[in-house]
Design an enzyme around this catalytic site. Structure first.
Site, PDB file in Angstrom:
ATOM      1  N   TYR A 209       0.540  -2.520 -10.529  1.00 20.64           N
ATOM      2  CA  TYR A 209       1.261  -1.279 -10.207  1.00 20.64           C
ATOM      3  C   TYR A 209       0.806  -0.164 -11.128  1.00 20.64           C
ATOM      4  O   TYR A 209       0.843  -0.331 -12.342  1.00 20.64           O
ATOM      5  CB  TYR A 209       2.766  -1.456 -10.366  1.00 20.64           C
TER       6      TYR A 209
ATOM      7  N   SER B 215      11.025  -1.035   2.621  1.00 21.80           N
ATOM      8  CA  SER B 215      10.337   0.234   2.321  1.00 21.80           C
ATOM      9  C   SER B 215      11.225   1.458   2.564  1.00 21.80           C
ATOM     10  O   SER B 215      10.732   2.551   2.836  1.00 21.80           O
ATOM     11  CB  SER B 215       9.051   0.361   3.139  1.00 21.80           C
TER      12      SER B 215
END
Length: 313
Positions: free
Chosen positions: A53, A214
């Site tokens: 990330y 999401s």
């Protein structure tokens, strides 16, 4: 007040993990610090990240989220109060799960996180080119050295998962205590069934990712609406499915009955499922934190759970 703490091995955790995938992506350093302060200020202690990330962002190289978390714990002096979960195997410079790669990736994560131990360490994606014996051997050595407290697994085939668990049991090495599957009200098939059965058989607890699909399960994506979000395309696609609108309708009804946000209800349903100890959800802004913190205090009725489960079939 009842104790809401859950267990991951010997780790005591808040039953909602804060996802760190947005740190260094949709939340810059200052915004990330504010979000982390708000989450921990509300009683949270479990932060989920990964060495990869956010390598997908132009100009990033990976490790940005870990770096921000490390700077935050250092500035707040609270490392001992925080349970940090991170993952290895997908950093652009540390691809795969060869023993030497695992060792180097862990050292990199420790440096970025400004710590000498990681509470929960996942293999992010399996590497079928490496025998499970080599992977578990490397992780076991790192646990023995005190660099990892507990180990876990995320994306992996069933055969390899079972082989890994059987090897640890047979050889007495450190073993996976948790699994991180994609799992939510509009994505149930990948975890329910054989994978969850295996987790139950070996005593693994689950910390699902994409707990809010999401952002779709926050309720902000509706027919005819436009949402300014980096994940809008993926989230809005659920509207085109048969399941998506039915789930939204059920969430609307239950959220109204409970008097809590839709996102809270979606995560409370997930938290009530077998094996799940802490869904993972991220927040890019401060106003997205409160619905996450409300999850542990939201107990859905049997009828509400059934309505949501039936709508999501």
């Amino acid at each position: 007040m009842a104790d809401i703490t859950k267990k991951i091995g010997d780790l005591d955790v808040f039953p909602l993990a804060l996802g760190g995938n947005v740190f260094g992506w949709t939340a810059d350093r200052d915004a990330s610090f504010a979000i982390l302060d708000a989450y921990t200020g509300g009683g949270g202690n479990l932060i989920d990240t990964a060495d990869a990330y956010s390598s997908w962002v132009e100009g990033n190289g990976g490790g940005e989220s870990e770096t921000i978390i490390g700077e935050w714990t250092a500035s707040r002096g609270n490392r001992g109060d925080i349970v940090i979960a991170t993952k290895g195997g997908r950093h652009p410079e540390r691809q795969g799960l060869a023993a030497s790669t695992i060792r180097a990736a862990v050292e990199d994560s420790l440096r970025r996180l400004r710590t000498d131990y990681i509470d929960l360490y996942y293999t992010h994606f399996d590497d079928p080119s490496v025998p499970v014996e080599e992977i578990l051997g490397a992780l076991d050595a790192l646990v023995a050295a005190g660099k990892l407290r507990q180990i876990a697994v995320s994306n992996i085939g069933l055969d390899r998962l079972e082989a890994s668990l059987a090897f640890s049991e047979r050889e007495g090495t450190a073993r996976y205590v948790a699994i991180q599957p994609e799992y939510n009200l509009v994505a149930r098939d990948g975890y329910e069934g054989a994978r969850r059965d295996l987790a139950e058989r070996y005593g693994l607890v689950a910390l699902p990712y994409y707990g809010l699909a999401s952002g779709f399960l926050t309720g902000k994506y509706r027919p005819g609406s436009t949402v300014d979000s980096a994940r809008a395309g993926k989230a809005a696609a659920y509207l085109e499915t048969e399941r998506g609108p039915k789930v939204l309708a059920a969430l609307d009804a239950v959220a109204d009955e409970q008097g809590v946000p839709i996102a809270t209800v979606a995560l409370a349903w997930l938290a009530a499922q077998p094996t799940v100890v802490a869904p993972i959800a991220s927040a890019s802004t401060l106003d997205q934190i409160q619905p996450l913190l409300q999850v542990p205090g939201t107990e859905l009725t049997r009828d509400q759970l059934k309505a949501l489960t039936d709508a999501s079939v």
